[in-house]
Scaffold this active site. Structure first.
Site, short mmCIF file in Angstrom:
data_model
loop_
_atom_site.label_atom_id
_atom_site.label_comp_id
_atom_site.label_asym_id
_atom_site.label_seq_id
_atom_site.Cartn_x
_atom_site.Cartn_y
_atom_site.Cartn_z
N MET A 30 42.00 40.53 39.52
CA MET A 30 40.57 40.62 39.18
C MET A 30 40.39 40.59 37.66
O MET A 30 39.34 40.94 37.14
CB MET A 30 39.96 41.88 39.78
CG MET A 30 39.99 41.87 41.31
SD MET A 30 38.67 42.79 42.07
CE MET A 30 38.99 44.44 41.44
N GLU A 35 49.85 45.04 31.37
CA GLU A 35 51.29 44.79 31.59
C GLU A 35 51.67 44.75 33.07
O GLU A 35 52.67 44.14 33.43
CB GLU A 35 52.14 45.83 30.86
CG GLU A 35 52.18 45.65 29.35
CD GLU A 35 51.08 46.42 28.64
OE1 GLU A 35 50.04 46.72 29.30
OE2 GLU A 35 51.23 46.73 27.46
N HIS A 37 49.85 43.33 35.52
CA HIS A 37 49.61 41.93 35.90
C HIS A 37 50.68 41.02 35.29
O HIS A 37 51.19 40.11 35.94
CB HIS A 37 48.24 41.47 35.41
CG HIS A 37 47.07 42.25 35.93
ND1 HIS A 37 46.29 43.03 35.12
CD2 HIS A 37 46.55 42.37 37.17
CE1 HIS A 37 45.33 43.58 35.84
NE2 HIS A 37 45.46 43.22 37.10
P1 AMP Z 1 43.84 43.90 40.26
O1 AMP Z 1 43.47 42.98 39.14
O2 AMP Z 1 43.67 45.34 39.92
O3 AMP Z 1 43.21 43.50 41.56
O4 AMP Z 1 45.40 43.74 40.47
C1 AMP Z 1 45.98 42.48 40.67
C2 AMP Z 1 47.42 42.65 41.09
O5 AMP Z 1 48.12 43.36 40.07
C3 AMP Z 1 47.55 43.48 42.37
O6 AMP Z 1 48.59 42.94 43.17
C4 AMP Z 1 47.93 44.85 41.84
O7 AMP Z 1 48.68 45.62 42.76
C5 AMP Z 1 48.78 44.48 40.64
N1 AMP Z 1 48.82 45.60 39.71
C6 AMP Z 1 47.77 46.29 39.19
N2 AMP Z 1 48.19 47.30 38.41
C7 AMP Z 1 49.55 47.26 38.44
C8 AMP Z 1 50.59 48.06 37.85
N3 AMP Z 1 50.31 49.12 37.08
N4 AMP Z 1 51.88 47.74 38.11
C9 AMP Z 1 52.17 46.66 38.90
N5 AMP Z 1 51.25 45.89 39.50
C10 AMP Z 1 49.95 46.18 39.27
#
Ligand code: AMP
Length: 281
Positions: A30, A35, A37
């Site tokens: 999103m 870090e 991502h």
């Molecule tokens: P989001 O943009 O929050 O929807 O996250 C996109 C992807 O990044 C999802 O698969 C999340 O699980 C992953 N993600 C978000 N935060 C972290 C983190 N701290 N460590 C590893 N992966 C993450």
């Protein structure tokens, strides 16, 4: 790095690449990249010929009183970060490209979507599964990368991909944390400096659980109560849940055995944070 905002152009380019037998990795996000991502993008870039990063703040996974409008967005910084991490394609569709007038098809993964976060966010995982299904159809990835940070999401997407024979390999990646242990999240930017300090209690309570298990404790109730105590020391505004469940079925366990997921959701101010740990017992 190529940037696409429209589905047909992206599909055409990917078809062209796949005709040359190039493997494709997808990292759905999103945006407001950090870090966490970046670690997913780097992993995809190391395992695939072509890495597609999608940036889409998906309206269907936000509840009516949630932060869809205020969710942080920074397209310029995100394109830089994606490029630096090794992305070949950035896909950033506007909402009406994904949900044109008259849109009406959703994917609901039964038995998993109404547990844990699904209890307080009833339509959330229907929105997540639907948008990820659409992204899989658009990008046709060989592999797709998701963070263990969103443990329930990872289990649900894995089941969706298996149940619907999607033929994409779902790869879970470890949680990237700040120095004090707070899991990196785009939503951490909402926290005041005081809330930010107190938020380290999420991982402290998980580490406390881990230490108890390492010391031989197997009783979920006792571990749960110790975690609540650790969280309360940081005066959270709401403990949404602390749950100890089977890591595959997400069903609660009373005695820890096998792969166990310890997950929690806690609110500081208006900011709802999640974190988890998986233990092999
Ligand atoms: P989001 O943009 O929050 O929807 O996250 C996109 C992807 O990044 C999802 O698969 C999340 O699980 C992953 N993600 C978000 N935060 C972290 C983190 N701290 N460590 C590893 N992966 C993450």
């Amino acid at each position: 790095m190529r940037i696409y905002h429209k589905i047909p152009e992206l599909k055409e380019y990917i078809a062209f690449q796949k005709a040359k037998w190039r493997s494709v990795g997808l990292v759905p996000t999103m945006g407001f990249l950090h870090e966490g991502h970046v670690s997913l993008i780097e992993k995809s870039a190391s395992e695939n010929d072509l890495t597609v990063v999608s940036i889409f703040v998906n309206p269907t996974q936000f509840g009516p009183n949630e932060d869809y409008e205020t969710y942080p967005r920074d397209f310029e910084a995100d394109s830089q970060a994606a490029r630096n991490a090794g992305a070949d394609i950035l896909f950033a569709p506007p909402p009406d490209e994904m949900y044109p007038d008259g849109y009406g098809t959703y994917v609901y993964v039964e038995g998993l979507s109404d547990l844990l976060c699904g209890k307080s966010r009833p339509d959330h995982f229907r929105g997540v599964a639907s948008v990820v299904c659409k992204l899989f159809n658009i990008v046709t990835p060989d592999r797709a990368y998701f963070g263990q940070k969103d443990a329930q999401q990872l289990v649900i997407i894995g089941k969706m991909a298996r149940d619907l024979n999607m033929g994409v390999k779902i790869i879970g990646c470890p949680i990237i944390r700040e120095e004090d242990g707070l899991a990196k999240s785009s939503r951490n930017t909402y926290l005041s400096s005081d809330e930010r300090k107190r938020a380290a209690a999420l991982c402290r309570s998980l580490y406390r659980a881990q230490e108890m298990v390492q010391a031989g404790q197997r009783n979920a109730g006792i571990i749960h109560d110790a975690m609540i105590q650790t969280l309360k020391e940081a005066s959270p505004d709401l403990i949404d849940y602390v749950e100890i469940v089977n890591a595959d079925t997400l069903q609660p366990v009373e005695l820890l055995a096998g792969r166990v997921l310890i997950a929690l959701a806690v609110r500081f101010g208006q900011t709802r944070l999640i974190d988890n740990i998986v233990l092999e017992v």
